[in-house]
Motif scaffolding. Structure first.
Motif, PDB file in Angstrom:
ATOM      1  N   TYR A 184      -2.943   6.136   6.408  1.00 33.46           N
ATOM      2  CA  TYR A 184      -2.240   4.899   6.759  1.00 33.46           C
ATOM      3  C   TYR A 184      -0.840   5.231   7.281  1.00 33.46           C
ATOM      4  CZ  TYR A 184      -0.326   0.177   6.395  1.00 33.46           C
ATOM      5  OH  TYR A 184       0.253  -1.037   6.685  1.00 33.46           O
ATOM      6  N   GLN A 185      -0.141   6.118   6.576  1.00 35.25           N
ATOM      7  CA  GLN A 185       1.207   6.484   6.998  1.00 35.25           C
ATOM      8  C   GLN A 185       1.213   7.138   8.380  1.00 35.25           C
ATOM      9  OE1 GLN A 185       4.123   5.766   5.383  1.00 35.25           O
ATOM     10  NE2 GLN A 185       2.785   4.547   4.080  1.00 35.25           N
ATOM     11  N   ILE A 202      -1.220   4.034  10.941  1.00 41.63           N
ATOM     12  CA  ILE A 202      -0.973   2.586  10.943  1.00 41.63           C
ATOM     13  C   ILE A 202       0.492   2.229  10.723  1.00 41.63           C
ATOM     14  CG2 ILE A 202      -1.619   0.391   9.893  1.00 41.63           C
ATOM     15  CD1 ILE A 202      -3.901   1.832  11.345  1.00 41.63           C
ATOM     16  N   ARG A 203       1.178   2.958   9.871  1.00 43.70           N
ATOM     17  CA  ARG A 203       2.556   2.617   9.508  1.00 43.70           C
ATOM     18  C   ARG A 203       3.467   2.413  10.716  1.00 43.70           C
ATOM     19  NH1 ARG A 203       6.565   0.768   8.789  1.00 43.70           N
ATOM     20  NH2 ARG A 203       8.175   1.070   7.206  1.00 43.70           N
ATOM     21  N   GLU A 214       2.880  -1.116  11.825  1.00 49.38           N
ATOM     22  CA  GLU A 214       2.612  -2.020  10.714  1.00 49.38           C
ATOM     23  C   GLU A 214       3.281  -3.379  10.897  1.00 49.38           C
ATOM     24  OE1 GLU A 214       2.761  -1.074   6.051  1.00 49.38           O
ATOM     25  OE2 GLU A 214       4.759  -1.286   6.929  1.00 49.38           O
ATOM     26  N   ASP A 215       4.515  -3.399  11.371  1.00 49.81           N
ATOM     27  CA  ASP A 215       5.245  -4.669  11.477  1.00 49.81           C
ATOM     28  C   ASP A 215       4.712  -5.563  12.586  1.00 49.81           C
ATOM     29  OD1 ASP A 215       6.085  -3.013  13.510  1.00 49.81           O
ATOM     30  OD2 ASP A 215       8.201  -3.591  13.393  1.00 49.81           O
ATOM     31  N   ASP A 230      -1.822   0.759   2.219  1.00 49.65           N
ATOM     32  CA  ASP A 230      -0.433   0.731   2.640  1.00 49.65           C
ATOM     33  C   ASP A 230       0.496   1.160   1.501  1.00 49.65           C
ATOM     34  OD1 ASP A 230      -0.130  -1.407   0.895  1.00 49.65           O
ATOM     35  OD2 ASP A 230       0.015  -2.926   2.461  1.00 49.65           O
ATOM     36  N   LEU A 261      -5.837  -2.114   4.241  1.00 50.03           N
ATOM     37  CA  LEU A 261      -5.486  -2.529   5.593  1.00 50.03           C
ATOM     38  C   LEU A 261      -6.170  -3.839   5.969  1.00 50.03           C
ATOM     39  CD1 LEU A 261      -4.172  -2.105   8.352  1.00 50.03           C
ATOM     40  CD2 LEU A 261      -6.063  -0.564   8.947  1.00 50.03           C
ATOM     41  N   ARG A 319      -4.357  -7.039   5.612  1.00 52.90           N
ATOM     42  CA  ARG A 319      -3.281  -7.311   6.561  1.00 52.90           C
ATOM     43  C   ARG A 319      -3.782  -7.942   7.856  1.00 52.90           C
ATOM     44  NH1 ARG A 319       1.778  -5.250   6.469  1.00 52.90           N
ATOM     45  NH2 ARG A 319       2.405  -4.009   4.658  1.00 52.90           N
TER      46      ARG A 319
END
Length: 363
Positions: A92-93, A96-97, A100-101, A127, A133, A136
């Motif tokens: 994820y880091q 996706i991170r 992410e926003d 996350d 995920l 989200r």
């Protein structure tokens, strides 16, 4: 794509344009290189007219990601241990991170996975707060930019489903295929047998090739749902589904579908359930995507590994309930997965709900 499909004749499509994306839709293209990870993305809405490149991440590389994916897949598809959590957080880091926003709860994340990422159940990534995920945003996977069209809304039209199941032991030259206990119930759920969808849909128990041919020739079909053993071996010319007394190569399934499609009247969704996919094989999902592309389907849903009967039936009940109710495919699959997570217990384990992936058109 031609190598993965095992054919030179691949239906041409234009690459998706950022302007085609809605404001709550984001396309992410991770590229795994020997010394770094590159992320390219596009987002719809105002200013969404081009692809953008994020700064390269040199703390990890292709080999790092491959090892992490193998840990996640082996743990989630195996003994239900918690060993998948640490690699799921790390992936994820890495992937996706950085965007992410930009994710939206009612939106869709469209991922074009590179190499080992093709085998990853993205919905189960964790996350920074240990939330999945899928909590989200909705998620879909595309095999390439040219096969990431969003699709179109079905509107209020009733859903027409042909659901075929195999619930018996079959011995073929390709191998021994044990009885699958829950496939008939699953197919009945898909066809809404006993419910409001039965008028437009039908269930074929212990199907054969001739049964599919007859059902698909009767008129418009939105969804073909096949609940049986299947093998996806990287290339679709080496892949097949198991019917009563026979194996149906994916090329033959494609011919069955396309033989009865009018011009512009594509199959909206091909669902391949109870599949036996090579766990960790990064070509497996390309074979699956190839099945959808070659059949003319806009999208496909299939299990990345074999899931127990009860989990599959429950997820399909939720998915078809949402899809028949007017949700898009990504929305309906996400709602079904969130429903199982909320129940707790065995059904909430990612080995159950995260096995199912949507490939292709998400609307």
């Amino acid at each position: 794509m031609q190598n993965a499909l095992g054919a030179d004749c691949v239906p041409p499509r234009e690459a998706v344009r950022p302007s085609e994306l809605r404001a709550d839709e984001i396309l992410l293209y991770p590229i795994l290189l020997p010394d770094r990870i590159e992320l390219i993305y596009a987002q719809g809405g105002p200013g969404g007219t081009q692809y953008r490149r994020l700064p390269a991440n040199r703390t990890a590389d292709r080999a790092t990601v491959a090892a992490l994916v193998a840990e996640v897949v082996n743990a989630t598809s195996g003994d239900a241990s918690a060993a998948w959590r640490a690699p799921a957080r790390r992936l994820y880091q890495l992937v996706i991170r950085p965007i992410e926003d930009r994710l939206r709860p009612d939106g869709t994340l469209v991922i074009i996975p590179d190499g080992p990422l093709r085998a990853l159940p993205f919905s189960a990534l964790l996350d920074g707060q240990d939330a999945f995920l899928v909590t989200r945003t909705g998620i879909t996977v595309a095999p390439a930019l040219t096969y990431s069209q969003p699709g179109r809304d079905r509107g209020g039209r009733a859903l027409s489903v042909v659901a075929a199941s195999l619930q018996k032991t079959v011995v073929l030259p390709a191998g021994y295929f044990a009885k699958l206990e829950g496939t008939a119930e699953e197919a009945q759920v898909a066809a809404a047998v006993g419910g409001g969808g039965a008028r437009n849909s039908r269930h074929i128990a212990d199907f054969q090739t001739a049964d599919l041919q007859a059902a698909l020739s009767r008129g418009h079909v939105d969804v073909l749902h096949v609940a049986t053993h299947a093998a996806f071996n990287g290339r679709s010319d080496r892949s097949f589904i198991v019917a009563d007394g026979e194996a149906i190569p994916m090329a033959d399934l494609r011919r069955l579908i396309t033989a009865n499609r009018g011009r512009g009247d594509e199959l909206d969704l091909l669902v391949l359930s109870a599949c036996e996919t090579a766990v960790g094989d990064d070509q497996a999902s390309m074979g699956l995507a190839g099945a959808a592309v070659q059949s003319g389907a806009r999208s496909a849903i299939a299990s990345l590994w074999q899931v127990d009967d009860r989990g599959t039936v429950e997820l399909m009940k939720q998915f078809y309930g949402g899809y028949r109710g007017g949700l898009g495919k990504a929305e309906a699959l996400r709602a079904a997965q969130l429903n199982l997570i909320a129940r707790g217990g065995r059904l909430a384990e990612p080995g159950i709900w995260a096995a199912f992936a949507l490939l292709g058109a998400w609307r």
